[in-house]
Design a protein around this motif. Structure first.
Motif, short mmCIF file in Angstrom:
data_model
loop_
_atom_site.label_atom_id
_atom_site.label_comp_id
_atom_site.label_asym_id
_atom_site.label_seq_id
_atom_site.Cartn_x
_atom_site.Cartn_y
_atom_site.Cartn_z
N GLY A 1 11.99 -30.31 9.03
CA GLY A 1 12.24 -29.39 8.38
C GLY A 1 12.67 -29.67 7.41
O GLY A 1 12.82 -28.47 6.53
N GLY A 2 11.47 -30.20 6.70
CA GLY A 2 11.19 -30.95 5.96
C GLY A 2 12.85 -31.63 4.97
O GLY A 2 13.55 -31.88 5.35
N TRP A 3 12.42 -31.73 3.47
CA TRP A 3 13.59 -32.72 2.75
C TRP A 3 14.65 -32.40 2.61
O TRP A 3 15.38 -33.37 2.78
N ASP A 4 14.66 -30.95 2.65
CA ASP A 4 15.97 -30.66 2.33
C ASP A 4 17.20 -31.04 3.47
O ASP A 4 18.57 -31.43 3.13
N SER A 5 16.23 -30.56 4.23
CA SER A 5 17.07 -31.00 5.94
C SER A 5 17.48 -32.91 6.02
O SER A 5 18.20 -33.05 6.53
N ILE A 6 16.45 -33.79 5.57
CA ILE A 6 16.61 -34.68 5.83
C ILE A 6 17.52 -35.61 5.22
O ILE A 6 18.46 -35.90 5.06
N PHE A 7 17.62 -34.87 3.58
CA PHE A 7 18.86 -34.97 2.71
C PHE A 7 19.68 -34.57 2.98
O PHE A 7 21.39 -35.48 2.67
N ASP A 8 19.99 -33.00 3.77
CA ASP A 8 21.55 -33.22 3.62
C ASP A 8 22.09 -33.42 4.96
O ASP A 8 23.58 -33.77 5.57
N ALA A 9 21.12 -34.20 6.28
CA ALA A 9 21.30 -34.80 7.42
C ALA A 9 22.43 -36.86 6.67
O ALA A 9 23.41 -36.35 7.31
#
Length: 549
Positions: free
Chosen positions: A210-218
């Motif tokens: 789902g993109g880098w935003d999802s990765i950093f949010d997780a």
């Protein structure tokens, strides 16, 4: 092993391919006689810019890069990114230092850093201390490479210490036969696989998640919920000092390792060194992308392998690849990690063997050893070194394999005053350097002993983050143990030098000359010079060929 057949077949095929290259390397750029340390241990000192690029890159960016850094990022967060600033800072630091080391080694035929110390300070005892330090520091670093191979095989369902035995047998066979030419040739394949796998990973995996935003949010959500104050999505007041000193200390330590200097001394001239020190920071971009695999694993919900009731965090990247990639490409990725361990492990074992041969065997056991005898001893010792690395795996807890490298860093940093500073100044007295080395090493070991590993319940040698509260400070801050140990070393060496000089204790004879530190390819070596030439610089007579006092 069920369900991993395709991965295992691809892994074995590529592993056997590069192992075969290791044996063929004995015929690559083959000299008339391979029976000398210059040829077996340094590849004839003839490698150009491209070969040196792959050799040094393959040597420095190891299984530590693929396995340990992402595992630390996965477990601890921001602290794991310390590897980025240190690999950026290190090359400007060593740009001129390594050129000087290459020149003086070219002139005098030095093979190890202890060879240089022996000539520079005229002290067999100090040279022996440097050699032993290099040997001990290299053992856990080789062990780290074996941990990388073991992590890959665990992800494919193969447990136990069989991976270590396999790695030992392969490394032993082709390093014994081909010497430094083997890892130099294999490094081409290793780097190609690394770039392919990492570029695919940073494009394909984020797209699936789902993109880098999802990765950093997780990642942020995980570390916001962690009870350990040392872990976090960003640095905090408790670990900022640790981060800074760890990055700087690691940068100082990197090219003090014998295997790092082996790749440098194998270069054919000074310009090769300078070009590589200018270009190698490009690898740091790849390292940053590799570190982000730790955050990707968090976002993907990846769980490391658990065996015998113990969770092996080192397997987090192999399991992530298995989870995200098709089986055939996962096999390629596993091979990249495995080969990424073979190349540096081979160079490390060669460098450690050269230390024993030159600075223990030749110095104390057989002063009249021939080139062929030296080469044979190094070949045998390279086998013994691998056994020592296996013992590191068995005796030390490899749960966080990065600790193996950090422990080695604390040890090797104690050679900085003699090796790195010795290239620029002869001010230190040999007695002061020996005292500084001994007390710095003792301080480092004492601090490492006091560091626990909460994740495994071990009370000692659990990392390199030394709590300042152990020194009586009312704080939760930690600092890199190697950095404090080096300060102790330098302080004792400086005070000891003043004391020995005031007491008029005889110092060692410097066998190097000022011009030796600027010599280049084609210039006369020490055996070709007129002995009377040492009278050309008054500073030489004063025991200070660099002219510094």
């Amino acid at each position: 092993m069920s369900g991993h057949t395709t991965e295992l077949v691809v892994f074995i095929a590529l592993f056997l391919l590069v192992s075969g290259m290791g044996f063929v390397a004995a015929r690559w750029r083959r000299p008339d006689d391979l029976a000398s340390l210059n040829e077996w241990g340094l590849g004839g000192r003839s490698f150009g810019s491209w070969i040196t690029w792959f050799l040094i890159g393959g040597d420095l960016y190891t299984a530590y890069t693929f396995v340990a850094v992402p595992a630390l990022v996965f477990s601890s967060g921001a602290l794991g990114f310390y590897a980025l600033p240190y690999t950026v800072v290190v090359y400007p630091l060593v740009f001129l230092v390594l050129a000087r080391m290459w020149s003086v080694s070219h002139v005098h035929g030095f093979v190890t850093p202890a060879d240089f110390v022996r000539a520079r300070f005229g002290s067999p005892t100090l040279a022996l201390a440097i050699a032993i330090t290099g040997l001990v520091a290299t053992m856990p670093y080789i062990a780290l490479q074996l941990v990388g191979i073991e992590a890959v095989l665990k992800a494919m369902g193969i447990t136990g210490h069989l991976p270590i035995i396999i790695a030992f047998a392969i490394l032993a066979a082709y390093t014994y036969q081909s010497g430094l030419r083997a890892p130099a040739l294999i490094a081409f394949v290793k780097d190609a696989l690394i770039y392919i796998v990492i570029l695919a990973a940073v494009i394909y995996i984020p797209a699936r998640l789902g993109g880098w935003d999802s990765i950093f949010d997780a990642a942020k959500a995980k570390f916001d919920a962690t009870p350990n104050p040392a872990d976090g999505y960003i640095l905090n007041a408790g670990n900022q000092l640790q981060y800074v000193t760890l990055a700087f200390g690691s940068a100082l330590a990197l090219f003090l390792y014998p295997h790092s200097l082996t790749g440098v001394l194998a270069s054919k001239n000074r310009n090769v060194i300078k070009r590589n020190m200018s270009a190698l920071p490009a690898y740091s971009l790849v390292l940053g992308l590799i570190a982000l695999l730790g955050f990707m694993a968090i976002a993907a919900g990846t769980k490391p392998v658990t065996a015998g009731g113990k969770t092996d965090t080192n397997t987090i990247v192999p399991v992530l690849f298995d989870q995200m990639f098709p089986d055939w490409f996962t096999g390629v990725a596993y091979a990249a990690i495995g080969i990424g361990a073979l190349v540096p492990a081979a160079i490390m074992s060669i460098a450690a063997a050269n230390l024993f041969t030159r600075n223990i065997y030749r110095e104390y056991l057989n002063k009249n050893a021939t080139d062929a005898q030296e080469a044979n001893v190094s070949k045998l010792v390279s086998l013994v070194v691998k056994v020592g690395a296996v013992l590191c795996i068995l005796l030390l807890d490899p749960q966080f394999s990065i600790d193996l490298q950090l422990i080695g860093g604390v040890i090797i940093l104690q050679t900085l005053p003699s090796v790195a500073l010795g290239l620029y100044t002869r001010w230190f007295h040999k007695g002061g350097l020996i005292a500084g080395w001994a007390l710095g090493l003792a301080a480092g070991m004492w601090m490492l002993y006091l560091i626990p590993n909460p994740a495994t319940g071990k009370q000692h040698f659990g990392g390199s983050a030394f709590a300042l509260s152990n020194l009586g400070f009312d704080t939760k801050m930690t600092i890199y143990a190697g950095f404090l140990a080096l300060i102790v070393n330098l302080a004792v060496a400086a005070v000891g030098t003043l004391v020995f000089r005031a007491a008029k204790v005889a110092d060692g004879q410097d066998a190097t000359a000022r011009d030796d530190y600027f010599a280049d390819e084609g210039e006369p070596k020490v055996e070709d010079r007129d002995p009377a030439a040492d009278d050309r610089d008054p500073a030489v007579k004063d025991g200070d060929p660099t002219g510094s006092h």
